[in-house]
Design a protein around this motif. Structure first.
Motif: not given
Length: 125
Positions: A17-22, A34-40, A54-58
């Motif tokens: 639930r970090l995003y409302k839809s897939r 979205i970054r995994i361990n600092g990598v895009r 790391r997820v950049f939403t609002d």
């Protein structure tokens, strides 16, 4: 022998639930939010237990994967699937309110001015 489950990062972000839809999660990964361990991360990149996502939403969300989920689950189960390390927002009094001023008698705002005003109003919420 245990079966190894690979879960795509876009599916996992949607499942917890970090995003409302897939489709929003896939678009976020394609856009580099979205970054995994600092990598895009690309949408199909697999995620593993222990990865920092790391997820950049609002705002920026920092989570560590504790459990792999391939299907969307209820909110309590979703929150148990990751360790939330998102920094807390500063209190509302400390956040600086955006300022936009126009000279008196400058007439109607232009389209650009209007968009700037709308952006500032969105930030102030």
């Amino acid at each position: 022998m245990t079966a190894r489950i690979d879960v795509r990062i876009d599916v996992w972000c949607w499942a917890v639930r970090l995003y409302k839809s897939r489709s929003q999660a896939t678009a976020g990964a394609k856009a580099g939010h979205i970054r995994i361990n600092g990598v895009r991360a690309k949408p199909a990149q697999p995620v593993k237990v222990g990865d920092e996502v790391r997820v950049f939403t609002d705002r920026e969300h920092v989570v560590v994967v504790k459990e792999l989920l391939a299907k969307r689950v209820g909110a309590p189960l979703a929150q148990a699937a990751y360790d939330d390390r998102t920094p807390a927002l500063p209190p509302k009094e400390e956040r600086a309110a955006p300022v936009f001023s126009r000279e008196r008698g400058a007439g109607r705002p232009t389209k650009r001015d209007r968009r700037l005003l709308d952006q500032l109003r969105q930030m102030g919420r």
